[in-house]
Design a protein around this motif. Structure first.
Motif, mmCIF file in Angstrom:
data_model
loop_
_atom_site.group_PDB
_atom_site.id
_atom_site.type_symbol
_atom_site.label_atom_id
_atom_site.label_comp_id
_atom_site.label_asym_id
_atom_site.label_seq_id
_atom_site.Cartn_x
_atom_site.Cartn_y
_atom_site.Cartn_z
ATOM 1 N N VAL A 103 -0.114 1.926 18.509
ATOM 2 C CA VAL A 103 -1.518 1.914 18.933
ATOM 3 C C VAL A 103 -2.465 2.026 17.744
ATOM 4 O O VAL A 103 -3.654 1.724 17.871
ATOM 5 C CB VAL A 103 -1.800 3.040 19.952
ATOM 6 N N ALA A 104 -1.942 2.474 16.584
ATOM 7 C CA ALA A 104 -2.782 2.584 15.389
ATOM 8 C C ALA A 104 -1.885 2.755 14.173
ATOM 9 O O ALA A 104 -0.727 3.173 14.288
ATOM 10 C CB ALA A 104 -3.746 3.763 15.509
ATOM 11 N N ARG A 105 -2.428 2.407 13.024
ATOM 12 C CA ARG A 105 -1.790 2.725 11.741
ATOM 13 C C ARG A 105 -2.860 3.333 10.838
ATOM 14 O O ARG A 105 -3.875 2.694 10.562
ATOM 15 C CB ARG A 105 -1.197 1.476 11.079
ATOM 16 N N TYR A 106 -2.613 4.557 10.401
ATOM 17 C CA TYR A 106 -3.567 5.215 9.506
ATOM 18 C C TYR A 106 -3.077 5.118 8.068
ATOM 19 O O TYR A 106 -1.927 5.460 7.776
ATOM 20 C CB TYR A 106 -3.764 6.685 9.875
ATOM 21 N N ARG A 107 -3.936 4.638 7.183
ATOM 22 C CA ARG A 107 -3.617 4.522 5.753
ATOM 23 C C ARG A 107 -4.332 5.627 4.996
ATOM 24 O O ARG A 107 -5.558 5.740 5.057
ATOM 25 C CB ARG A 107 -4.007 3.131 5.243
ATOM 26 N N LYS A 108 -3.555 6.435 4.296
ATOM 27 C CA LYS A 108 -4.066 7.601 3.581
ATOM 28 C C LYS A 108 -5.273 7.230 2.718
ATOM 29 O O LYS A 108 -5.195 6.316 1.889
ATOM 30 C CB LYS A 108 -2.939 8.178 2.716
ATOM 31 N N MET A 109 -6.366 7.961 2.889
ATOM 32 C CA MET A 109 -7.598 7.636 2.178
ATOM 33 C C MET A 109 -7.643 8.206 0.772
ATOM 34 O O MET A 109 -8.290 7.641 -0.109
ATOM 35 C CB MET A 109 -8.801 8.148 2.973
ATOM 36 N N PHE A 110 -6.987 9.327 0.582
ATOM 37 C CA PHE A 110 -7.023 9.984 -0.722
ATOM 38 C C PHE A 110 -5.595 10.198 -1.240
ATOM 39 O O PHE A 110 -5.019 11.272 -1.072
ATOM 40 C CB PHE A 110 -7.775 11.318 -0.632
ATOM 41 N N PRO A 111 -5.000 9.167 -1.866
ATOM 42 C CA PRO A 111 -3.719 9.374 -2.537
ATOM 43 C C PRO A 111 -3.841 10.510 -3.550
ATOM 44 O O PRO A 111 -4.919 10.752 -4.111
ATOM 45 C CB PRO A 111 -3.452 8.032 -3.226
ATOM 46 N N PHE A 112 -2.738 11.204 -3.775
ATOM 47 C CA PHE A 112 -2.738 12.377 -4.657
ATOM 48 C C PHE A 112 -2.756 11.916 -6.121
ATOM 49 O O PHE A 112 -1.762 12.004 -6.838
ATOM 50 C CB PHE A 112 -1.509 13.234 -4.354
ATOM 51 N N LEU A 113 -3.902 11.403 -6.527
ATOM 52 C CA LEU A 113 -4.052 10.929 -7.901
ATOM 53 C C LEU A 113 -4.306 12.094 -8.843
ATOM 54 O O LEU A 113 -4.932 13.079 -8.473
ATOM 55 C CB LEU A 113 -5.211 9.929 -7.966
ATOM 56 N N PRO A 114 -3.787 11.993 -10.079
ATOM 57 C CA PRO A 114 -3.149 10.828 -10.698
ATOM 58 C C PRO A 114 -1.634 10.736 -10.468
ATOM 59 O O PRO A 114 -0.977 9.890 -11.069
ATOM 60 C CB PRO A 114 -3.440 11.040 -12.177
ATOM 61 N N TYR A 115 -1.074 11.593 -9.608
ATOM 62 C CA TYR A 115 0.380 11.647 -9.467
ATOM 63 C C TYR A 115 0.915 10.596 -8.495
ATOM 64 O O TYR A 115 2.007 10.072 -8.702
ATOM 65 C CB TYR A 115 0.808 13.050 -9.018
ATOM 66 N N GLU A 116 0.191 10.300 -7.431
ATOM 67 C CA GLU A 116 0.635 9.309 -6.448
ATOM 68 C C GLU A 116 0.141 7.925 -6.885
ATOM 69 O O GLU A 116 -0.586 7.238 -6.157
ATOM 70 C CB GLU A 116 0.111 9.676 -5.054
ATOM 71 N N SER A 117 0.537 7.525 -8.065
ATOM 72 C CA SER A 117 0.049 6.272 -8.625
ATOM 73 C C SER A 117 0.701 5.089 -7.921
ATOM 74 O O SER A 117 1.820 5.182 -7.411
ATOM 75 C CB SER A 117 0.328 6.210 -10.122
ATOM 76 N N GLY A 118 -0.008 3.979 -7.889
ATOM 77 C CA GLY A 118 0.489 2.773 -7.256
ATOM 78 C C GLY A 118 0.096 2.637 -5.805
ATOM 79 O O GLY A 118 0.302 1.583 -5.198
#
Length: 315
Positions: A103-118
Motif C-alpha cells: 500500500v506504500a513504500r517509504y524512502r528514508k529521508m535522512f540517511p545517516f550521513l556521512p556514514y550511510e554513504s551511497g
C-alpha cells in the motif's frame, strides 16, 4: 476502545540473507500470538547493512513478504531494504496489507550521513490507514533525529509511528531519549524496533501517547506482541498529556512563524559548522617525546622481529 495489536520483532540480523529467518518469525508470531494484527521488523532486516543486495521494487523478495502477509492475514512492515530505483539507491520500507498488497513504500529521508554513504534521500512522507483502527506513519532510524519528520507525520493524522532502526553504536541511550520525547511532544504511540548482531544493539522501545514506556527490550532477540488502544491517543491530544500539557494544540495555535523554515533562509551559525564529513583523528598537541638510545635500539629490535614475520613481542 480502538484496540490494535502489533508484534515488534527484535531479531538477530546478519550481513547476508535473513529472509528465511524473517518468514519463520512471521509464521511463529501468527501461530502463537493469533491476536496480533501487524508485525514490524528492524531496519535493513532482510539483508543487513551494505549495498551489495540492493533490490528493485517491486521484486521477488518483496513479493515473498506479500505472500507471507496474505497467508497469515497480517499487516507487515519487513524493516527496510536497499532499493535500486532510477539510478539511485534508497533505504526503503514497504507497507504490506493483509491482502498481500504493497500500500506504500517509504524512502528514508535522512540517511545517516556521512556514514550511510551511497543512499539517496527520500522526499515523500508516508501515512496509511488501517480500517477500524487508525492512521499510521512510517519513519526510519536517523529520521527521528530531525524532529520535524515526526511532527509532519502527526500533522498528517498519524496516531502511531512505526520506526524500524539499525543502531549498533554507543548513542543508543540518546536515541531512547529522543524516541520518548517524540512520542510525548506529539502525543502518539511510537514503536522503535532495533536489531541485534549486525542489526544493532537491541534495546527496542515502545512508548505511549503520555510519554510512558510501554516496553523496553534487552540486548538479545525478542518478540514483543503488544495491544495498544488508539483512543488513548485521542484522549491525550484532547485533554493533554497526563491531563497537563497540550503541545499539539499549542503548535496549531501558535502566533509565531519560524524563520528557520522560510524558503531561502540561511543561518550563519549553521553555515559555520562546515561540511557534513566523517571526522578524523585530532592532531596531538602534547609535549615532544624524547627517545633515548636504549629505547631506540629496542624499537629497532621490535621492527626487526616484525619484518621476520615472528609477530611475538617477548620480554
Amino acid at each position: 476502545m480502538r484496540p490494535f495489536s502489533i508484534a515488534a520483532v527484535q531479531m538477530f540480523v546478519t550481513a547476508g540473507d535473513n529472509v528465511d529467518v524473517m518468514c519463520h518469525r512471521i509464521a511463529y508470531v501468527a501461530s502463537v500470538f493469533r491476536w496480533v494484527d501487524m508485525i514490524v521488523f528492524p531496519e535493513l532486516s532482510p539483508f543487513g547493512p551494505g549495498l551489495q543486495n540492493a533490490q528493485a521494487l517491486p521484486g521477488p523478495v518483496e513479493e515473498r513478504f506479500c505472500d507471507e502477509a496474505r497467508r497469515h492475514k497480517l499487516w507487515l512492515i519487513p524493516g527496510s531494504m536497499v532499493e535500486r530505483r532510477h539510478h539511485h539507491l534508497y533505504n526503503t520500507s514497504p507497507v504490506i496489507s493483509p491482502d498481500g498488497e504493497v500500500v506504500a513504500r517509504y524512502r528514508k529521508m535522512f540517511p545517516f550521513l556521512p556514514y550511510e554513504s551511497g543512499i539517496s534521500a527520500g522526499q515523500r512522507f508516508v501515512t496509511f490507514d488501517v480500517p477500524k483502527a487508525g492512521r499510521f506513519g512510517i519513519s526510519i532510524c536517523y529520521d527521528m533525529w530531525i524532529p520535524e519528520t515526526i511532527r509532519t507525520l502527526v500533522s498528517m493524522g498519524a496516531e502511531v509511528i512505526l520506526h524500524p532502526s539499525m543502531t549498533p553504536t554507543v548513542d543508543r541511550d540518546v536515541e531512547l531519549a529522543i524516541a520518548r520525547s517524540c512520542a510525548a511532544t506529539n502525543q502518539c504511540y511510537l514503536f522503535d524496533v532495533n536489531g541485534v548482531g549486525a542489526g544493532g544493539v537491541g534495546r527496542s522501545i515502545v512508548i505511549g501517547p503520555d510519554g510512558e514506556v510501554v516496553h523496553q527490550a534487552g540486548a538479545g532477540p525478542e518478540i514483543m506482541p503488544l495491544e495498544i488502544d488508539l483512543d488513548r491517543v485521542t484522549r491525550s491530544r484532547e485533554r493533554g498529556l497526563l491531563g497537563l500539557g497540550q503541545p499539539l494544540k499549542s503548535f496549531r495555535d501558535r502566533h509565531v512563524e519560524f524563520d528557520v523554515y522560510r524558503p531561502g533562509h540561511r543561518s550563519e551559525a549553521l553555515e559555520a559548522l562546515g561540511p557534513l564529513t566523517r571526522p578524523g583523528r585530532q592532531p596531538t598537541h602534547g609535549p615532544e617525546v624524547m627517545i633515548g638510545a636504549a629505547d631506540e635500539a629496542r624499537a629497532r629490535g621490535v621492527e626487526d622481529a616484525r619484518s621476520q614475520g615472528d609477530g611475538r613481542l617477548d620480554h
